[in-house]
Scaffold this active site. Structure first.
Site, PDB file in Angstrom:
ATOM      1  N   PRO A   2       0.792  -1.215   0.000  1.00 19.18           N
ATOM      2  CA  PRO A   2       0.000   0.000   0.000  1.00 19.18           C
ATOM      3  C   PRO A   2       0.827   1.269   0.000  1.00 19.18           C
ATOM      4  O   PRO A   2       1.907   1.335   0.589  1.00 19.18           O
ATOM      5  CB  PRO A   2      -0.748  -0.121   1.315  1.00 19.18           C
ATOM      6  CG  PRO A   2       0.139  -0.955   2.178  1.00 19.18           C
ATOM      7  CD  PRO A   2       1.199  -1.563   1.352  1.00 19.18           C
ATOM      8  N   GLU A   3       0.295   2.249  -0.655  1.00 18.08           N
ATOM      9  CA  GLU A   3       0.856   3.597  -0.610  1.00 18.08           C
ATOM     10  C   GLU A   3      -0.110   4.461   0.203  1.00 18.08           C
ATOM     11  O   GLU A   3      -1.058   3.951   0.790  1.00 18.08           O
ATOM     12  CB  GLU A   3       1.023   4.140  -2.030  1.00 18.08           C
ATOM     13  CG  GLU A   3       1.837   3.219  -2.919  1.00 18.08           C
ATOM     14  CD  GLU A   3       2.027   3.765  -4.321  1.00 18.08           C
ATOM     15  OE1 GLU A   3       2.062   4.991  -4.496  1.00 18.08           O
ATOM     16  OE2 GLU A   3       2.129   2.952  -5.250  1.00 18.08           O
ATOM     17  N   ARG A 130       5.270 -11.696   2.417  1.00 12.88           N
ATOM     18  CA  ARG A 130       6.657 -11.395   2.047  1.00 12.88           C
ATOM     19  C   ARG A 130       7.507 -10.888   3.209  1.00 12.88           C
ATOM     20  O   ARG A 130       8.713 -10.722   3.071  1.00 12.88           O
ATOM     21  CB  ARG A 130       6.674 -10.386   0.895  1.00 12.88           C
ATOM     22  CG  ARG A 130       6.299 -11.035  -0.411  1.00 12.88           C
ATOM     23  CD  ARG A 130       6.288 -10.047  -1.547  1.00 12.88           C
ATOM     24  NE  ARG A 130       7.610  -9.678  -1.993  1.00 12.88           N
ATOM     25  CZ  ARG A 130       7.830  -8.818  -2.990  1.00 12.88           C
ATOM     26  NH1 ARG A 130       6.823  -8.260  -3.612  1.00 12.88           N
ATOM     27  NH2 ARG A 130       9.051  -8.525  -3.348  1.00 12.88           N
TER      28      ARG A 130
END
Length: 282
Positions: A2-3, A130
DNA sequence: ACTATGTCCTGCGAGC
DNA sequence: TGCTCGCAGGACATAG
């Protein structure tokens, strides 16, 4: 994942759902990567705290914490402290992190690294395949860079004016601006008509003014649409965002520019895919 | 001090 | 079907 717009959406959703709830206990997985503070420190800071607010700073989710059962002496010392000195739980989602609010009976997903048991009976879970995401605890958290939606134009110009690095790389540098990532950098540069490889120092004040306005426009539109859902992103309520439908260059390599029909190009800059229209962007 | 590059991880889809 | 490869929303450490 997400940004800024996605984190803003997620933080708003979490605030709506868990504000006022109490963290009774926390379980932390055995993988070390997700923890920026020690497990002991995180547990000691979070347990028996009330979540007074959830908000976004840069790409970080900030849980503002308050004492749930303050002792008499603690209460006294808390009065003397400024509010910014209250403890905070900081969550960075990295590329694939998610914060889930769920019932304890819900199946525990693979790659669950933290579970907070809440006073309401629900759980707050951190899942991140991740393991680029990070959990930490602190006081008075502040992002190193300026908030793109709050910074003033003059300050914005001064951040980039003397940098020899490509403007795209500078936009991704979180110690300058906090919150812009790969998608919104590309989309902002397209709207401002600036190629990603242009040296930041080669941009005129007018270029930077257009970029400044483009970034704010793109981020505000994206927040209004709940962010960009690529692959499996969903907000705290499991809702998808819709800004991916507004992408004009990101992920559109070879497809026609929506303005001039020229095929969109992709180059790699600072190890990141960068998309632009060779005709519309100079 | 600034800049460029490699590395940390897992999962997915494309191509064979 | 199953393999390998390249790629993914991020941010650090390191070397020049």
């Amino acid at each position: 994942m997400p940004e800024l717009p996605e984190v803003e959406t997620i933080a708003r959703g979490l605030d709506k759902r868990v504000r006022g709830d109490v963290i009774e206990s926390i379980w932390l997985g055995s993988k070390p990567e997700p923890l920026k503070s020690t497990a002991k420190e995180i547990a000691a800071t979070l347990e028996a705290k009330r979540i007074s607010q959830v908000r976004r700073v840069g790409k970080h989710i900030v849980f503002d914490l308050a004492e749930h059962r303050p002792s008499r002496s603690r209460k006294k010392s808390r009065k003397a402290d400024p509010p910014s000195q209250n403890a905070q739980w900081i969550v960075h989602l990295g590329m694939t992190g998610r914060m889930l609010v769920c019932e304890p009976s819900a199946e525990i997903e693979k790659h669950t690294h933290a579970i907070a048991q809440l006073g309401s009976g629900r759980e707050l879970r951190f899942v991140d395949p991740r393991r680029f995401g990070r959990l930490s605890v602190t006081h008075g958290f502040a992002a190193p860079g300026s908030e793109p939606l709050e910074v003033e134009l003059d300050r914005f110009v001064s951040l980039f004016r003397n940098r020899k690095t490509p403007i795209k790389s500078a936009l991704l540098n979180q110690s300058l601006l906090s919150g812009v990532g790969n998608i919104y950098a590309d989309e902002s540069l397209f709207r401002a008509g600036i190629r990603p490889r242009r040296r930041a120092s080669s941009l005129t004040r007018e270029d930077l003014r257009r970029l400044y306005l483009a970034i704010q426009e793109v981020l505000k539109e994206a927040i209004a649409l709940g962010g960009s859902s690529i692959s499996d992103y969903v907000d705290a309520d499991g809702e998808e965002g819709f800004f991916q439908l507004q992408h004009r260059v990101y992920g559109r390599e070879g497809e026609p520019c929506l303005v001039c029909k020229t095929p969109i190009k992709r180059v790699v800059l600072a190890g990141r895919s960068s998309h632009y229209c060779p005709k519309c962007q100079k």
